[in-house]
Design an enzyme around this catalytic site. Structure first.
Site, PDB file in Angstrom:
ATOM      1  N   LYS A  48       0.801  -1.214   0.000  1.00 33.33           N
ATOM      2  CA  LYS A  48       0.000   0.000   0.000  1.00 33.33           C
ATOM      3  C   LYS A  48       0.837   1.268   0.000  1.00 33.33           C
ATOM      4  O   LYS A  48       0.304   2.359  -0.233  1.00 33.33           O
ATOM      5  CB  LYS A  48      -0.965  -0.016   1.170  1.00 33.33           C
ATOM      6  CG  LYS A  48      -2.026  -1.086   1.045  1.00 33.33           C
ATOM      7  CD  LYS A  48      -2.926  -0.807  -0.140  1.00 33.33           C
ATOM      8  CE  LYS A  48      -4.096  -1.734  -0.193  1.00 33.33           C
ATOM      9  NZ  LYS A  48      -5.055  -1.374  -1.213  1.00 33.33           N
TER      10      LYS A  48
HETATM   11  N1  PMP Z   1      -3.365  -7.856   1.740  1.00 34.36           N
HETATM   12  C1  PMP Z   1      -3.369  -6.922   2.696  1.00 34.36           C
HETATM   13  C2  PMP Z   1      -2.746  -7.248   4.010  1.00 34.36           C
HETATM   14  C3  PMP Z   1      -3.958  -5.681   2.466  1.00 34.36           C
HETATM   15  O1  PMP Z   1      -3.974  -4.744   3.435  1.00 34.36           O
HETATM   16  C4  PMP Z   1      -4.574  -5.450   1.202  1.00 34.36           C
HETATM   17  C5  PMP Z   1      -5.273  -4.149   0.970  1.00 34.36           C
HETATM   18  N2  PMP Z   1      -6.546  -4.096   1.589  1.00 34.36           N
HETATM   19  C6  PMP Z   1      -4.549  -6.457   0.241  1.00 34.36           C
HETATM   20  C7  PMP Z   1      -3.926  -7.638   0.533  1.00 34.36           C
HETATM   21  C8  PMP Z   1      -5.253  -6.316  -1.096  1.00 34.36           C
HETATM   22  O2  PMP Z   1      -4.737  -5.321  -1.925  1.00 34.36           O
HETATM   23  P1  PMP Z   1      -5.713  -4.503  -2.885  1.00 34.36           P
HETATM   24  O3  PMP Z   1      -6.483  -3.560  -2.015  1.00 34.36           O
HETATM   25  O4  PMP Z   1      -4.785  -3.782  -3.796  1.00 34.36           O
HETATM   26  O5  PMP Z   1      -6.624  -5.440  -3.566  1.00 34.36           O
END
Ligand code: PMP
Length: 347
Positions: A48
Site C-alpha cells: 500500500k
Molecule cells: N493484503 C493486505 C494485508 C492488504 O492490506 C490489502 C489491501 N486491503 C490487500 C492484501 C489487497 O490489496 P488490494 O487492495 O490492492 O486489492
C-alpha cells in the site's frame, strides 16, 4: 543505489524470490515454479506504500486537498500507513477510520507515523453509520477532509499499472504466464493485471497472454460476482486480513481479471505458517491465501509456465494472531496442528 531525497523515493522496486521449497513440499515438485513479489520490502512494509503518494497527488490536483489540510481514509491499516508516511512529509493531518478487528500492532503503527485513529465496529454493515466507511465519509462531509477512498480512486489501480506491473514484467524477463494476487480494493490485481495483459498481448503460445487470477475469501462477494454477475446472499465475516469485500469497489477492473479463486481461513492461515517455517518469509494471512491459490494454479501447469504471486505485507504486524492460542480460539485447526508438528520436530 544513490542516496534518496526522501523515504517516498524508496517505495516500489521490491525483490522477488522463488517459492521452491513450498513447491517441493506442497506440490511434490510438480507443475510450474512460483515466484513471490515481496512487498514487505517497501518502507512501510506493505504494497500500500505504492498508492499513498499517488492518491494524495490526485486530491491536490482535483483541488480537494489544500496545504495543511486533513486526509481521512477507511483502512484496515496498510493504506493508512502508506498515506500517513506521505502525509507527514507533505505537512497534512492524517486520520484513519479502522475496523476494530485490526490487530493492536497495526493501530500502534499508524499512531507511530502520526495518524489519528477512529476505531469502528467490524460487525456492522458497510452502510451502517458506525462503519469505518461511513465514519470516514462523515469527516469528509462535516470537516471538509480529503477522502482518497482507495475503493473508488483510480489512482490506486493506476499506481500498480505504473509500478508493480512493469517491475514484474522486467524481473521475470517477460516470462510470467500467471499472476495470482489477493483482492481487497482490487487495486493490485487490476492495475498489475492490466499492465501484464497489455505487455503479453499477442505473445505466442505456449506462454500466451498472462492469466490474471484474483484471490478472494470465503464470505466475500467477489467469487460469486465473477461467476454469476450477482451478489451472493450469504456474505459473512472471515479471519483473513486485507482481502475480500462485502460491496463492489470501482477499483476492481473485471476486464483484467480472468479467474477468481476462493481460499478459506483454514488454508490461508496454514499457508501463512508454512511460508514462515519453510521459506522464512513472514507475511500476513492474505499472503497465505495468495500463495495457497498460486500453488494450486501452478500444480496444473507445465514446468515451462511461471506463476507470480504477491506477498502484500509483513507478518510482524499480526503477531498477536500468529500463535496457536489465538488460532484455536478462532476455531482454526490446520495451522495450529502444523505449528505443533513443526515445533516438536525442532525440539
Ligand atoms: N493484503 C493486505 C494485508 C492488504 O492490506 C490489502 C489491501 N486491503 C490487500 C492484501 C489487497 O490489496 P488490494 O487492495 O490492492 O486489492
Amino acid at each position: 543505489m544513490a542516496i534518496a531525497k526522501s523515504i517516498l523515493d524508496l517505495v516500489g522496486n521490491t525483490p522477488m524470490v522463488y517459492l521452491d521449497r513450498l513447491r517441493a513440499s506442497v506440490n511434490k515438485g510438480k507443475g510450474a515454479r512460483v515466484a513471490a513479489k515481496l512487498e514487505m520490502f517497501n518502507p512501510g512494509s506493505s504494497v500500500k506504500d505504492r498508492i499513498g503518494l499517488p492518491m494524495i497527488r490526485a486530491g491536490e490536483k482535483a483541488g480537494l486537498l489544500k496545504p495543511g489540510g486533513t486526509i481521512v481514509e477507511p483502512t484496515s491499516g496498510n493504506t493508512g500507513l502508506g498515506l500517513a508516511m506521505a502525509a507527514s512529509l507533505l505537512g497534512y493531518r492524517m486520520v484513519c477510520a479502522v475496523p476494530d478487528k485490526i490487530p493492536k500492532e497495526k493501530q500502534d503503527l499508524l499512531k507511530a507515523y502520526g495518524a489519528e485513529l477512529i476505531v469502528c465496529p467490524t460487525s456492522v454493515d458497510a452502510d451502517d453509520p458506525r462503519s469505518y466507511y461511513k465514519q470516514a465519509e462523515r469527516l469528509r462531509d462535516e470537516e471538509g477532509a480529503y477522502l482518497p477512498y482507495q475503493y473508488y480512486n483510480a489512482a490506486n489501480p493506476t499506481a500498480h499499472y505504473k509500478t508493480t506491473g512493469p517491475e514484474i514484467w522486467e524481473q521475470t524477463g517477460g516470462k510470467v504466464t500467471h499472476f495470482v494476487a489477493g483482492m481487497g480494493t482490487g487495486g493490485t490485481i487490476s492495475g498489475t493485471g492490466k499492465f501484464l495483459h497489455e505487455a503479453s498481448n499477442g505473445r505466442r503460445k505456449p506462454a500466451g497472454r498472462v492469466q490474471v487470477v484474483g484471490v478472494d475469501t470465503v464470505g466475500s462477494v467477489y467469487t460469486n460476482f465473477h461467476k454469476t454477475g450477482k451478489f451472493p446472499k450469504d456474505t459473512h465475516q472471515y479471519l483473513i486480513d486485507g482481502i475480500g469485500e462485502d460491496f463492489m469497489p470501482t477499483t476492481v477492473w473485471w476486464d483484467e481479471i480472468d479467474a477468481v479463486q476462493q481460499v478459506s481461513d483454514e488454508d490461508a492461515f496454514l499457508m501463512q505458517a508454512k511460508l514462515a517455517r519453510e521459506e522464512a518469509l513472514f507475511s500476513g494471512s492474505s499472503a497465505g491465501a495468495a500463495v495457497h491459490a498460486a500453488l494450486k494454479v501452478a500444480k496444473g501447469l507445465p514446468s515451462t509456465a511461471l506463476v507470480v504471486t504477491l506477498l502484500p505485507d509483513i507478518g510482524d504486524r499480526y503477531l498477536s494472531k500468529f500463535n496457536i492460542e489465538w488460532m484455536e480460539a478462532k476455531g482454526l485447526t490446520k495451522a495450529p496442528s502444523y505449528l505443533r508438528k513443526m515445533s516438536k520436530r525442532g525440539a
